[in-house]
Structure formats: structure tokens, C-alpha cells
Write a protein that holds these residues in place. Structure first.
Motif, PDB file in Angstrom:
ATOM      1  N   THR A   9       0.794  -1.120   0.173  1.00 40.44           N
ATOM      2  CA  THR A   9      -0.048  -0.158   0.034  1.00 40.44           C
ATOM      3  C   THR A   9       0.929   1.226  -0.130  1.00 40.44           C
ATOM      4  O   THR A   9       2.047   1.329   0.383  1.00 40.44           O
ATOM      5  N   LEU A  10       0.483   2.510  -0.412  1.00 42.33           N
ATOM      6  CA  LEU A  10       1.192   3.578  -0.427  1.00 42.33           C
ATOM      7  C   LEU A  10       1.622   3.770   0.963  1.00 42.33           C
ATOM      8  O   LEU A  10       2.614   4.580   1.062  1.00 42.33           O
ATOM      9  N   LEU A  66       5.913   8.172  -5.368  1.00 42.57           N
ATOM     10  CA  LEU A  66       6.301   6.632  -5.380  1.00 42.57           C
ATOM     11  C   LEU A  66       7.823   6.621  -5.256  1.00 42.57           C
ATOM     12  O   LEU A  66       8.801   7.370  -5.530  1.00 42.57           O
ATOM     13  N   VAL A 103      -0.872   2.832  -9.842  1.00 41.81           N
ATOM     14  CA  VAL A 103      -1.736   2.977  -8.440  1.00 41.81           C
ATOM     15  C   VAL A 103      -3.155   3.730  -8.923  1.00 41.81           C
ATOM     16  O   VAL A 103      -4.081   3.267  -8.319  1.00 41.81           O
ATOM     17  N   SER A 115      -5.259   0.518  -9.678  1.00 44.37           N
ATOM     18  CA  SER A 115      -5.665  -0.031  -8.582  1.00 44.37           C
ATOM     19  C   SER A 115      -6.822   0.568  -7.838  1.00 44.37           C
ATOM     20  O   SER A 115      -7.870  -0.105  -7.260  1.00 44.37           O
ATOM     21  N   THR A 132      -6.595  -0.609  -0.140  1.00 40.16           N
ATOM     22  CA  THR A 132      -6.002   0.114  -1.219  1.00 40.16           C
ATOM     23  C   THR A 132      -4.663  -0.606  -1.742  1.00 40.16           C
ATOM     24  O   THR A 132      -3.734  -0.083  -2.225  1.00 40.16           O
ATOM     25  N   LEU A 180      -2.254  -2.501  -4.019  1.00 41.56           N
ATOM     26  CA  LEU A 180      -1.434  -2.119  -5.287  1.00 41.56           C
ATOM     27  C   LEU A 180      -1.445  -3.364  -6.220  1.00 41.56           C
ATOM     28  O   LEU A 180      -0.878  -4.373  -5.693  1.00 41.56           O
TER      29      LEU A 180
END
Length: 527
Positions: free
Chosen positions: A66-67, A99, A116, A119, A170, A172
């Protein structure tokens, strides 16, 4: 979470992830392979993050990235696949992430800004009934700027958005493997997390192997993990005692927890039992489409009768705590709203509540539960609820159950008058124990219309970047929920993990949502 279910928890709900050891030294003093085997009674319902808002997140956390992530040393989100993220406006409506360089999926394809965007867009467009799209309902659009910059524009202010970016909702995914308009087929998963999914047998096991191309903050203490899925807790505990698994997570029954505690007291230290504060809550959901459950007096009478202290004592052997709000103890903003309004169980008050509404006959209701989701004690829990309500002479209760997949489909279609659910935090904020359950479309599949909640209190709380300052709005929200009794909180779980003496890292393996981070586990003899 769902039911994340379940996750993070009363012993009966704890869905064990049993880690069986496969550590062996190569001849001639070569390198050792450090392996762990974990057992759980909570098997994934899907391998596609767009399709599941439940205990499947246990697996997602370890194979997808995830981010953002919430570190085990704190409660504020930090960068994961992202190098840095932050709001670019004072209104908390525009969020920008850059990123890390060189990110790739296990397929070898690049994890860039377009991946991203893909997703997020597919989760919201597919809008699976059992998926987490509701968590992204406030997302207006995702915009890319170059290969590494992603901008999220929100419909309304939401200071909790960084937390949402830390959840498996969330995750990816590779655009070439996960279609825009349909779910990923088969028993494979392509991610960029700490592990790759080497093999998967539904309902039986998942084989995780260290991802050599992983770039993120996790530091892996093992090379591979086998997750074994059990239908019954007894078999799982038997395998732990026999050394076939190293650790159990989720699924221990109260009786099994007590047995481990008694064994330790008598000098048997062959198994370590770790107890941690849990964030999982269990509750009843009332369907407004049902003739009886739609009546406020019926719901309030039930709230007046349920004896939570007796429930956690007699069914859960005090491995859970009574819960008087949808926001659990330990989460900023918690109040005892139901205790404040209804006090202790009182048959006379419940009778007056019904009579004042013109209800003089016994109320006939059917309570439903998932027979294979929350541990072996769920059947006893609903038998106890049935007895408590019928002993009042005010209710005629029928209890029914279904396997999780059928049960989930049923409540999403509105088939059940009253049903039991468990909820584990998507992120450690009071918002996540209220917002998912209210509004026209919510995680329970039963509309909960209350404009003060959805249009005033919750939007107001989401403007507070200082989450402690949102406490006043949450207190009012809990008071309204106690008045409405559309959901009736029952108990809050504790987390119990049973492991072999040689297993280390348990205290660091549970994140703020009580999801296990497999990479923290290792054998003491291996290090």
C-alpha cells in the motif's frame, strides 16, 4: 474491516494463523532457510483486494503493498510504496504521493503512477458487494503526474484519508493481471509486498516466499511462511501441540485459552500464550426491512435485556470484555453510550418500552450467525442470547446459521431480520467504527439513514487533522447510535496468540488493526 472480520480479538474470534517450522540447515554448514508455519480458522474469501472487506486482509497485508502503512511503533501512517505523501491544501481534500524509485510487481512489471491509479479506479468501478469500495466512496478522482506522482482529489474533507491508504483496501495490483471491470480469476496473486504467493489451496493453505524485489519499510526475519487454514480450532491446537505448526492466530476458543493459562500455572511452559489488547468488536445488526426489527421499541427492548457481563463470563470465560459502544475501549473518542442510556439489564423497563409502543404479544425474531467465521463459541453465544431474550417472556427467538460465504450473500441481500457480525478496525480511529455502518450503502448491507450522523457529525469530525479534537463529534454520534439501536454492541475481543517456545517476534507482529505481519516472526534458534 471487516469483518476483518474480523480482525484483532476475543479468543473465540481469533482466527489462528499457524506457522509450522521448516527451518533446516544445508549439509556442510550452508545457509539455512528460515521458515514459519502459521495456523488460522479464517481463510480468505477472495485473493482479489477489490472483492473482500474481511479476514482476507490478513493475507493481503503480506503479499500486496500500500502507499502508506501504520508502523508497529506508532499510530500515525508513514510511507510504504510511497516515498512521501501529504495534503497539499488546508481543507484536507487534495492528497499527493510520490512513489519510491524502482518499484516492481512480482510479475516483473513496473509499479508506477498509472498502476496506482488503476488499482483505485478498478475497486471503485467494480464495486463488489463484498469489497471495500465503500471505504473509497469519498474519492472523486485519481490523477497521475509523470511516472511517480499520484494526486487524490476528495469530494469532501477527510483527515483520515492517509489511514485509508494504509489499509489492504488500497492494495496495489498489476494492471496487466487485474482487469479494470472484472475480478482477478484463479488462485494466484500478483503484488509487490514483502512476500510473493508461491501457491494457494483454497481453505487449506497459502505458501508465502520472501520477495527478493520488495522495496519498502518491512524488514523480513524469515524466508518463507506457510499459512494453514483450519475449519475447527481443536485440530489447530492439536497440530500446535504436536509441533506441526509454530503459532496460532485467530480461532482459539475461550476454553483453549483457559487450558493454556492453567497449564502455564502448573509449570507446563511448552507453549507461550501472549495476550494483547484487541480492537475487534462484535455486535448485532437490525434489518430495517424486517417488520419486527424495523420497530425502534423492539430494538430498544433488546438493548435493555442483553446481559453482556453474563455473555462474556459464561460463553467467553472472560477472554472478552463487555462493550457498550461501537467504538471500543482504548480508541480515542470511546464512550459507554449504551450503558448510559439503558443501564444494566432490566426486564421491567424492556416490557414498558414494548407496551408503550403498543406491542403486547411476544415478538418473534430470527437471529442469524456465521457458523464458520468467528470461532467455535459463536454457537454458544447465540444460544445465550436466545435464552436471555426468551427468559424475559417478551420474545420468541429462533437461531439459524450458515457457512460464511452463504451467510455473507444473505445479509447483503437483506435476508436476515437480525444477524451477528464482527468488525476489526481498518485503521485505528473512531471514525472507522462508525462511518462504515451508516448511510444508504454501508458494509452491513442494511441502510442506516440518519442525516445528523452522515451529513453533520461525521463530516465535521473528518475536518479535524488533530484526531483527538474530533472526540466531541464522536461522542454525539455514539449517543445517537445508542438511541437508534440499529447496531447493538456486545463485546470487545482480546488477542491471544499461542506459539511454540522457539518462536519470537510475536509482540511486533500485530499491527494497529490487529493484522499479523508475518515478516516479524522468526525462530530464536535461527538468529
Amino acid at each position: 474491516m471487516f469483518d476483518r472480520n474480523g480482525l484483532l480479538r476475543a479468543a473465540a474470534t481469533i482466527l489462528p494463523l499457524a506457522l509450522v517450522t521448516g527451518c533446516s540447515a544445508l549439509p556442510g554448514g550452508g545457509e539455512e532457510e528460515h521458515s514459519i508455519v502459521v495456523g488460522t480458522t479464517s481463510a480468505p474469501s477472495s485473493l482479489d483486494p477489490a472483492a473482500a472487506w474481511d479476514g482476507s486482509w490478513e493475507l493481503y497485508r503480506n503479499i500486496y503493498q500500500t502507499l502508506m502503512t501504520v508502523p508497529n511503533s506508532g499510530t500515525s501512517p508513514e510511507a510504504d510504496a510511497a516515498k512521501r505523501c501529504g495534503f497539499t491544501d488546508a481543507a484536507s481534500k487534495v492528497y499527493r504521493c510520490v512513489l519510491r524509485k524502482g518499484l516492481t510487481f512480482s510479475s516483473g512489471k513496473p509499479l508506477d503512477a498509472e498502476a496506482v491509479k488503476h488499482s483505485f479506479d478498478r475497486t471503485t468501478s467494480i464495486e463488489s458487494p463484498s469489497g471495500p469500495s465503500a471505504l473509497l466512496a469519498n474519492l472523486d478522482e485519481v490523477v497521475t503526474k509523470g511516472d511517480r506522482t499520484v494526486v487524490f482529489r476528495l469530494k469532501k474533507s477527510d483527515a483520515t484519508f492517509p489511514y485509508i491508504l494504509s489499509t489492504p483496501a488500497t492494495s496495489l495490483v498489476d494492471p496487466d493481471e487485474y482487469p479494470t471491470a472484472s475480478l482477478h480469476p484463479g488462485d494466484t496473486a500478483i503484488g509487490s509486498g514483502p512476500y510473493t504467493l508461491e501457491s494457494y489451496q483454497q481453505g487449506k493453505r497459502a505458501e508465502l516466499v520472501k520477495n527478493p524485489d520488495y522495496k519498502g519499510p518491512a524488514e523480513l526475519r524469515n524466508d518463507s511462511v506457510t499459512i494453514r487454514y483450519y475449519s475447527r480450532s481443536a485440530r489447530m491446537v492439536s497440530d500446535l501441540k504436536a509441533g506441526r505448526i509454530d503459532l496460532t492466530y485467530r480461532g482459539l476458543t475461550p476454553g483453549q485459552v483457559s487450558a493454556f493459562q492453567e497449564a502455564s500455572s502448573s509449570g507446563d511452559n511448552s507453549v507461550d500464550l501472549s495476550e494483547m489488547t484487541g480492537s475487534e468488536v462484535h455486535f448485532l445488526v437490525f434489518n430495517p426491512q424486517d417488520e419486527q426489527a424495523a420497530k425502534p421499541a423492539v430494538r430498544r427492548a433488546i438493548a435493555q435485556l442483553v446481559d453482556r457481563t453474563e455473555l462474556v463470563r459464561d460463553v467467553y470465560d472472560r477472554t472478552a470484555d463487555p462493550l457498550y459502544s461501537m467504538v471500543p475501549t482504548g480508541v480515542t473518542g470511546h464512550t459507554n453510550a449504551f450503558l448510559d442510556r439503558y443501564g444494566h439489564p432490566d426486564e421491567k423497563k424492556a416490557r414498558h418500552t414494548l407496551r408503550d409502543a403498543g406491542i403486547t404479544d411476544k415478538v418473534e425474531l430470527t437471529l442469524w450467525y456465521a457458523e464458520d467465521r468467528y470461532g467455535d463459541s459463536t454457537r454458544r453465544e447465540f444460544a445465550e442470547l436466545e435464552q436471555q431474550l426468551e427468559d424475559s417472556g417478551l420474545f420468541d427467538i429462533t437461531v439459524k446459521s450458515r457457512a460464511w460465504d452463504d451467510f455473507q450473500q444473505g445479509y447483503l441481500k437483506g435476508d436476515y431480520p437480525v444477524f451477528g457480525r464482527g468488525w476489526s478496525a481498518d485503521f485505528p480511529d473512531a471514525d472507522n467504527y462508525i462511518t462504515p455502518f451508516v448511510g444508504e450503502d454501508n458494509a452491513m448491507g442494511t441502510p442506516y439513514r440518519n442525516r445528523e450522523l452522515t451529513e453533520e457529525l461525521l463530516p465535521s469530525s473528518r475536518k479535524q487533522s488533530d484526531r483527538g479534537a474530533a472526540g466531541q463529534a464522536f461522542a454525539k454520534a455514539q449517543k445517537l447510535m445508542a438511541r437508534d439501536v440499529r447496531l447493538l454492541p456486545l463485546w470487545q475481543g482480546k488477542v491471544y496468540i499461542a506459539s511454540e517456545k522457539d518462536v519470537a517476534g510475536v509482540e511486533w507482529a500485530i499491527d494497529s488493526s490487529v493484522i499479523m505481519r508475518m515478516w516479524e516472526l522468526y525462530k530464536k534458534s535461527s538468529w
